[in-house]
Scaffold this active site. Structure first.
Site, PDB file in Angstrom:
ATOM      1  N   ARG A  63     -11.698  13.096   1.906  1.00 21.69           N
ATOM      2  CA  ARG A  63     -12.680  12.227   2.575  1.00 21.69           C
ATOM      3  C   ARG A  63     -13.965  12.088   1.781  1.00 21.69           C
ATOM      4  O   ARG A  63     -14.701  11.127   1.935  1.00 21.69           O
ATOM      5  CB  ARG A  63     -12.977  12.758   3.973  1.00 21.69           C
ATOM      6  CG  ARG A  63     -11.764  12.778   4.889  1.00 21.69           C
ATOM      7  CD  ARG A  63     -11.177  11.397   5.083  1.00 21.69           C
ATOM      8  NE  ARG A  63     -10.000  11.400   5.959  1.00 21.69           N
ATOM      9  CZ  ARG A  63      -9.258  10.328   6.211  1.00 21.69           C
ATOM     10  NH1 ARG A  63      -9.554   9.167   5.633  1.00 21.69           N
ATOM     11  NH2 ARG A  63      -8.220  10.409   7.000  1.00 21.69           N
ATOM     12  N   TYR A  75      -1.330  12.702   6.707  1.00 23.78           N
ATOM     13  CA  TYR A  75      -0.920  11.647   7.637  1.00 23.78           C
ATOM     14  C   TYR A  75       0.577  11.753   7.902  1.00 23.78           C
ATOM     15  O   TYR A  75       1.365  11.973   6.974  1.00 23.78           O
ATOM     16  CB  TYR A  75      -1.177  10.256   7.035  1.00 23.78           C
ATOM     17  CG  TYR A  75      -2.604   9.746   7.099  1.00 23.78           C
ATOM     18  CD1 TYR A  75      -3.575  10.332   7.890  1.00 23.78           C
ATOM     19  CD2 TYR A  75      -2.959   8.620   6.348  1.00 23.78           C
ATOM     20  CE1 TYR A  75      -4.875   9.823   7.928  1.00 23.78           C
ATOM     21  CE2 TYR A  75      -4.251   8.100   6.381  1.00 23.78           C
ATOM     22  CZ  TYR A  75      -5.200   8.710   7.177  1.00 23.78           C
ATOM     23  OH  TYR A  75      -6.469   8.195   7.207  1.00 23.78           O
ATOM     24  N   GLU A 127     -13.998  -1.341   5.923  1.00 23.55           N
ATOM     25  CA  GLU A 127     -13.944  -0.014   5.299  1.00 23.55           C
ATOM     26  C   GLU A 127     -15.255   0.192   4.547  1.00 23.55           C
ATOM     27  O   GLU A 127     -15.728  -0.708   3.867  1.00 23.55           O
ATOM     28  CB  GLU A 127     -12.738   0.088   4.351  1.00 23.55           C
ATOM     29  CG  GLU A 127     -12.596   1.469   3.726  1.00 23.55           C
ATOM     30  CD  GLU A 127     -11.309   1.609   2.905  1.00 23.55           C
ATOM     31  OE1 GLU A 127     -10.220   1.333   3.439  1.00 23.55           O
ATOM     32  OE2 GLU A 127     -11.413   1.980   1.723  1.00 23.55           O
ATOM     33  N   TYR A 165       0.834  -1.207   0.000  1.00 21.75           N
ATOM     34  CA  TYR A 165       0.000   0.000   0.000  1.00 21.75           C
ATOM     35  C   TYR A 165       0.869   1.257   0.000  1.00 21.75           C
ATOM     36  O   TYR A 165       0.553   2.255  -0.644  1.00 21.75           O
ATOM     37  CB  TYR A 165      -0.948  -0.005   1.206  1.00 21.75           C
ATOM     38  CG  TYR A 165      -1.775   1.260   1.318  1.00 21.75           C
ATOM     39  CD1 TYR A 165      -2.621   1.674   0.288  1.00 21.75           C
ATOM     40  CD2 TYR A 165      -1.701   2.056   2.459  1.00 21.75           C
ATOM     41  CE1 TYR A 165      -3.370   2.837   0.396  1.00 21.75           C
ATOM     42  CE2 TYR A 165      -2.452   3.222   2.579  1.00 21.75           C
ATOM     43  CZ  TYR A 165      -3.277   3.611   1.539  1.00 21.75           C
ATOM     44  OH  TYR A 165      -4.009   4.773   1.646  1.00 21.75           O
ATOM     45  N   ARG A 193       1.234   6.849  -6.807  1.00 23.17           N
ATOM     46  CA  ARG A 193       0.084   7.733  -7.010  1.00 23.17           C
ATOM     47  C   ARG A 193       0.485   9.196  -6.836  1.00 23.17           C
ATOM     48  O   ARG A 193       0.187  10.048  -7.668  1.00 23.17           O
ATOM     49  CB  ARG A 193      -1.043   7.369  -6.034  1.00 23.17           C
ATOM     50  CG  ARG A 193      -2.234   8.328  -6.120  1.00 23.17           C
ATOM     51  CD  ARG A 193      -3.446   7.835  -5.342  1.00 23.17           C
ATOM     52  NE  ARG A 193      -3.205   7.567  -3.932  1.00 23.17           N
ATOM     53  CZ  ARG A 193      -4.136   7.148  -3.079  1.00 23.17           C
ATOM     54  NH1 ARG A 193      -5.369   6.930  -3.517  1.00 23.17           N
ATOM     55  NH2 ARG A 193      -3.840   6.921  -1.808  1.00 23.17           N
TER      56      ARG A 193
HETATM   57  C1  3EB Z   1      -7.919   5.699   5.661  1.00 22.14           C
HETATM   58  O1  3EB Z   1      -8.781   6.474   6.053  1.00 22.14           O
HETATM   59  C2  3EB Z   1      -8.343   4.309   5.305  1.00 22.14           C
HETATM   60  O2  3EB Z   1      -5.463   5.328  -0.276  1.00 22.14           O
HETATM   61  O3  3EB Z   1      -7.060   5.895  -1.623  1.00 22.14           O
HETATM   62  C3  3EB Z   1      -9.495   5.015   2.630  1.00 22.14           C
HETATM   63  C4  3EB Z   1      -9.842   5.648   1.445  1.00 22.14           C
HETATM   64  C5  3EB Z   1      -8.202   4.542   2.786  1.00 22.14           C
HETATM   65  C6  3EB Z   1      -8.915   5.802   0.411  1.00 22.14           C
HETATM   66  C7  3EB Z   1      -6.663   5.520  -0.519  1.00 22.14           C
HETATM   67  C8  3EB Z   1      -7.283   4.693   1.748  1.00 22.14           C
HETATM   68  C9  3EB Z   1      -7.632   5.321   0.570  1.00 22.14           C
HETATM   69  O4  3EB Z   1      -6.717   6.022   5.587  1.00 22.14           O
HETATM   70  C10 3EB Z   1      -7.796   3.842   4.029  1.00 22.14           C
END
Ligand code: 3EB
Length: 343
Positions: free
Chosen positions: A224, A211, A331, A151, A158
């Site tokens: 989001r 993050y 998820e 990941y 990306r």
């Molecule tokens: C998170 O909130 C959970 O890498 O495109 C959620 C939605 C998550 C999209 C992405 C990853 C992605 O981090 C994981």
């Protein structure tokens, strides 16, 4: 469907019923995804359909997610991408294999960067300025190779593609999800528009693009949710949402509590989406949900918690997938404001 319902419709149907559809139905479809294990999708020329190797929970029959639109559609191919579009919406998809690279990049990183670069080239050439949603699926998302979790490799590829195209990697980035499949290549589908999309963030969560580096050398590039006005309707595309508050995973090992936390996150996001009063209001009980569950035996528990939280019956489909942090068991993605035909 009347014009008042807007120009976009999401339909979930089993593959067996997809095969019985007539030409009028097919000609109004932008494209879609087909989930099953092993992967299967009818090869219909000119219809971009992505076959994703992902088991369908409850029922088990292959499940198609089809996006329809009222516009006159044209189809095309550019490199690996198959797409269909009208005057304001485009659906596209591609699958890319992972090949040894000539530099220090990992094969998945190269495949990801190549795929996103190709997508951005297509969107730029056709004048689609915004992406409503990316769906990312690839094998063994939590497995390490080349000294790094896959990941995290994906996130590097990306982000590099965004940067190479002069796109921002913070702020108004597209909604997305990223899940692990059982087999197959890197599968990416996307829905783009010529309208303006507003990225939304969740007050309960640190923006993913911010993050800290403990989750990988590059932050994930997604917002989001994305909100758009199409044909007089406001539509909302909620990214994959998990049991993360701040930037930390909560309730490790407890699928029920993770489900409640994920729904609380979606509820907070809906409050944000409803705040300025343009369109909506979006309600938890009215969204279309796609739920990814790591362990199939958790299905009844996850479904119960979702229905307790948002009402029953919910329009939700359930798939088995690996989630992008090892500690995450579920998820949930969602969308609303468009027309919906559900199974
Ligand atoms: C998170 O909130 C959970 O890498 O495109 C959620 C939605 C998550 C999209 C992405 C990853 C992605 O981090 C994981």
């Amino acid at each position: 469907m009347s014009f008042a319902e807007g120009c976009l419709r999401l339909e979930y149907l089993p593959l067996s019923r997809f095969r019985q559809q007539d030409r009028a139905w097919l000609s109004g479809a932008l494209g879609g995804l087909c989930f099953s294990h092993p992967a299967a999708a009818p090869a219909i020329s000119d219809l971009p359909l992505l076959a994703v190797d992902m088991p369908v929970l409850a029922g088990g029959e292959a499940l198609c997610e089809i996006w329809h639109c009222h516009e006159t559609l044209a189809c095309g191919r550019q490199g690996a991408i198959r797409y269909r579009h009208g005057k304001s919406l485009l659906f596209g998809c591609l699958s890319l294999g992972e090949h040894a690279s000539v530099d220090t990049r990992t094969p998945l990183q190269v495949a990801t960067e190549t795929a996103y670069q190709a997508i951005f080239e297509l969107l730029e050439s056709l004048n689609y300025n915004s992406v409503l949603r990316f769906w990312n699926y690839f094998l063994a998302i939590n497995r390490a190779s080349h000294g790094m979790e896959r990941y995290r490799q994906f996130n590097i590829g990306r982000q590099d593609a965004f940067l190479a195209h002069g796109r921002s990697v913070i702020g108004n980035v597209p909604a997305a999800c990223a899940l692990g499949t059982q087999a197959g290549d890197l599968d990416i589908a996307f829905l783009a528009t010529r309208a303006d999309v507003t990225g939304l963030e969740n007050p309960r969560q640190v923006s993913a693009y911010l993050y800290p580096s403990e989750y990988g050398p590059r932050s994930p590039t997604f917002s989001r949710a994305g909100r758009v006005n199409l044909g007089g309707r406001t539509m909302l595309f909620v990214s994959g949402t998990a049991s993360i508050v701040g930037h930390r995973t909560l309730h490790e090992g407890d699928a029920a509590a993770q489900t409640r936390e994920s729904m609380a996150n979606i509820a907070a996001l809906l409050d944000e989406a409803n705040r300025d009063g343009s369109g909506g209001p979006f309600r938890l009980g009215q969204l279309a949900y796609k739920v990814y569950i790591r362990h199939p035996l958790d299905l009844p528990l996850v479904r119960d918690e979702m229905e307790r939280f948002a009402g029953s019956p919910l329009k939700a489909v359930y798939l088995q997938a690996d989630v992008c942090r090892v500690g995450l068991l579920v998820e949930i993605e969602a969308s609303g404001g468009h027309a919906l035909s559900f199974l």
